[in-house]
Design a protein around this motif. Structure first.
Motif, PDB file in Angstrom:
ATOM      1  N   VAL A 124       0.831  -1.208   0.000  1.00  0.00           N
ATOM      2  CA  VAL A 124       0.000   0.000   0.000  1.00  0.00           C
ATOM      3  C   VAL A 124       0.867   1.259   0.000  1.00  0.00           C
ATOM      4  O   VAL A 124       0.570   2.234  -0.697  1.00  0.00           O
ATOM      5  N   LYS A 125       1.957   1.231   0.758  1.00  0.00           N
ATOM      6  CA  LYS A 125       2.852   2.394   0.810  1.00  0.00           C
ATOM      7  C   LYS A 125       3.423   2.698  -0.569  1.00  0.00           C
ATOM      8  O   LYS A 125       3.512   3.853  -0.971  1.00  0.00           O
ATOM      9  N   TYR A 126       3.821   1.657  -1.271  1.00  0.00           N
ATOM     10  CA  TYR A 126       4.362   1.851  -2.624  1.00  0.00           C
ATOM     11  C   TYR A 126       3.298   2.458  -3.524  1.00  0.00           C
ATOM     12  O   TYR A 126       3.569   3.381  -4.298  1.00  0.00           O
ATOM     13  N   GLU A 127       2.078   1.928  -3.447  1.00  0.00           N
ATOM     14  CA  GLU A 127       0.984   2.439  -4.274  1.00  0.00           C
ATOM     15  C   GLU A 127       0.721   3.905  -3.978  1.00  0.00           C
ATOM     16  O   GLU A 127       0.528   4.712  -4.891  1.00  0.00           O
ATOM     17  N   GLN A 128       0.716   4.275  -2.686  1.00  0.00           N
ATOM     18  CA  GLN A 128       0.479   5.657  -2.302  1.00  0.00           C
ATOM     19  C   GLN A 128       1.571   6.593  -2.821  1.00  0.00           C
ATOM     20  O   GLN A 128       1.321   7.759  -3.097  1.00  0.00           O
ATOM     21  N   LEU A 129       2.782   6.067  -2.945  1.00  0.00           N
ATOM     22  CA  LEU A 129       3.903   6.855  -3.456  1.00  0.00           C
ATOM     23  C   LEU A 129       3.998   6.819  -4.977  1.00  0.00           C
ATOM     24  O   LEU A 129       4.847   7.486  -5.570  1.00  0.00           O
ATOM     25  N   GLY A 130       3.150   6.019  -5.599  1.00  0.00           N
ATOM     26  CA  GLY A 130       3.168   5.906  -7.049  1.00  0.00           C
ATOM     27  C   GLY A 130       4.372   5.140  -7.579  1.00  0.00           C
ATOM     28  O   GLY A 130       4.815   5.361  -8.702  1.00  0.00           O
ATOM     29  N   ILE A 131       4.889   4.232  -6.764  1.00  0.00           N
ATOM     30  CA  ILE A 131       6.064   3.444  -7.132  1.00  0.00           C
ATOM     31  C   ILE A 131       5.631   1.995  -7.336  1.00  0.00           C
ATOM     32  O   ILE A 131       4.820   1.463  -6.571  1.00  0.00           O
ATOM     33  N   ASP A 132       6.191   1.370  -8.374  1.00  0.00           N
ATOM     34  CA  ASP A 132       5.893  -0.050  -8.599  1.00  0.00           C
ATOM     35  C   ASP A 132       6.412  -0.864  -7.428  1.00  0.00           C
ATOM     36  O   ASP A 132       7.542  -0.673  -6.974  1.00  0.00           O
ATOM     37  N   TYR A 133       5.589  -1.788  -6.965  1.00  0.00           N
ATOM     38  CA  TYR A 133       5.968  -2.676  -5.866  1.00  0.00           C
ATOM     39  C   TYR A 133       6.927  -3.731  -6.413  1.00  0.00           C
ATOM     40  O   TYR A 133       6.573  -4.451  -7.356  1.00  0.00           O
ATOM     41  N   PRO A 134       8.141  -3.819  -5.849  1.00  0.00           N
ATOM     42  CA  PRO A 134       9.153  -4.721  -6.421  1.00  0.00           C
ATOM     43  C   PRO A 134       8.755  -6.189  -6.498  1.00  0.00           C
ATOM     44  O   PRO A 134       9.205  -6.902  -7.382  1.00  0.00           O
ATOM     45  N   LEU A 135       7.926  -6.647  -5.584  1.00  0.00           N
ATOM     46  CA  LEU A 135       7.547  -8.060  -5.582  1.00  0.00           C
ATOM     47  C   LEU A 135       6.198  -8.304  -6.256  1.00  0.00           C
ATOM     48  O   LEU A 135       5.631  -9.398  -6.153  1.00  0.00           O
ATOM     49  N   GLY A 136       5.711  -7.279  -6.948  1.00  0.00           N
ATOM     50  CA  GLY A 136       4.493  -7.421  -7.742  1.00  0.00           C
ATOM     51  C   GLY A 136       3.348  -8.049  -6.993  1.00  0.00           C
ATOM     52  O   GLY A 136       2.970  -7.599  -5.913  1.00  0.00           O
ATOM     53  N   ASP A 137       2.813  -9.112  -7.561  1.00  0.00           N
ATOM     54  CA  ASP A 137       1.668  -9.801  -6.968  1.00  0.00           C
ATOM     55  C   ASP A 137       2.069 -11.053  -6.201  1.00  0.00           C
ATOM     56  O   ASP A 137       1.280 -11.996  -6.086  1.00  0.00           O
ATOM     57  N   THR A 138       3.278 -11.067  -5.667  1.00  0.00           N
ATOM     58  CA  THR A 138       3.725 -12.208  -4.868  1.00  0.00           C
ATOM     59  C   THR A 138       2.762 -12.388  -3.696  1.00  0.00           C
ATOM     60  O   THR A 138       2.512 -11.443  -2.952  1.00  0.00           O
ATOM     61  N   PRO A 139       2.219 -13.585  -3.534  1.00  0.00           N
ATOM     62  CA  PRO A 139       1.255 -13.800  -2.444  1.00  0.00           C
ATOM     63  C   PRO A 139       1.957 -13.900  -1.092  1.00  0.00           C
ATOM     64  O   PRO A 139       3.127 -14.269  -1.018  1.00  0.00           O
ATOM     65  N   PRO A 140       1.238 -13.587  -0.021  1.00  0.00           N
ATOM     66  CA  PRO A 140       1.822 -13.771   1.311  1.00  0.00           C
ATOM     67  C   PRO A 140       2.074 -15.256   1.578  1.00  0.00           C
ATOM     68  O   PRO A 140       1.481 -16.116   0.925  1.00  0.00           O
TER      69      PRO A 140
END
Length: 165
Positions: A124-140
């Motif tokens: 969520v933090k990455y999304e709020q900053l407009g940055i691509d999340y490095p681990l993409g859609d990696t599941p928990p």
């Protein structure tokens, strides 16, 4: 700065703990780190991946300095608490977990091992900053799978110790 802070803390009898990935350690910086070791009671050290090439893919840099730092701490008598996050499809392979166990078996000052399940709370933090999340859609990772991963690491540790006897 950290060394000076820790020295002041020790003068006042305050326990010091360095939480680090060890990435700033280099073999030519040992003098600075020797001073830091003298006033450090514990290092919580993150090892993100035991494989050099896979670590580079995951973090953008090799793990050479991190593993060298772990050995340096052990040689200087600093208690180490290893933390390893198990990321599905990245750090959860049995081969890598076993090798991590073999590596940490060398650490004479190992006090604890945390094997943590990967979670997506930071996404969520990455999304709020407009940055691509490095681990993409990696599941928990399920907690049960983290326990299984810890078992594999411990098997590697015990096997390495047994070989040395």
């Amino acid at each position: 700065f950290v060394t000076e802070l820790f020295e002041k803390a020790k003068e006042k009898g305050i326990h010091t703990c360095l939480d680090s990935s060890g990435v700033t350690f280099t073999p030519d910086s040992t003098e600075k780190f020797e001073r830091l070791c003298k006033c450090t009671d514990l290092v919580m050290l993150d090892i993100k991946h035991i494989d050099r090439e896979e670590h580079k893919k995951l973090t953008g840099h090799y793990n050479d300095n991190i593993l060298a730092f772990a050995k340096f701490l052990s040689e200087h008598g600093v208690p180490i608490w290893i933390r390893h996050v198990v990321v599905p499809g990245i750090t959860d392979k049995e081969e890598y977990l076993f090798r991590l166990g073999e590596f940490i078996s060398q650490l004479k000052t190992l006090k604890a091992l945390d094997v943590l399940p990967y979670h997506t709370m930071g996404k969520v933090k990455y999304e709020q900053l407009g940055i691509d999340y490095p681990l993409g859609d990696t599941p928990p990772l399920d907690k049960e799978d983290a326990v299984k991963a810890r078992d594999v690491i411990m098997r590697g540790l015990k096997a390495a110790l047994k070989k040395r006897k």
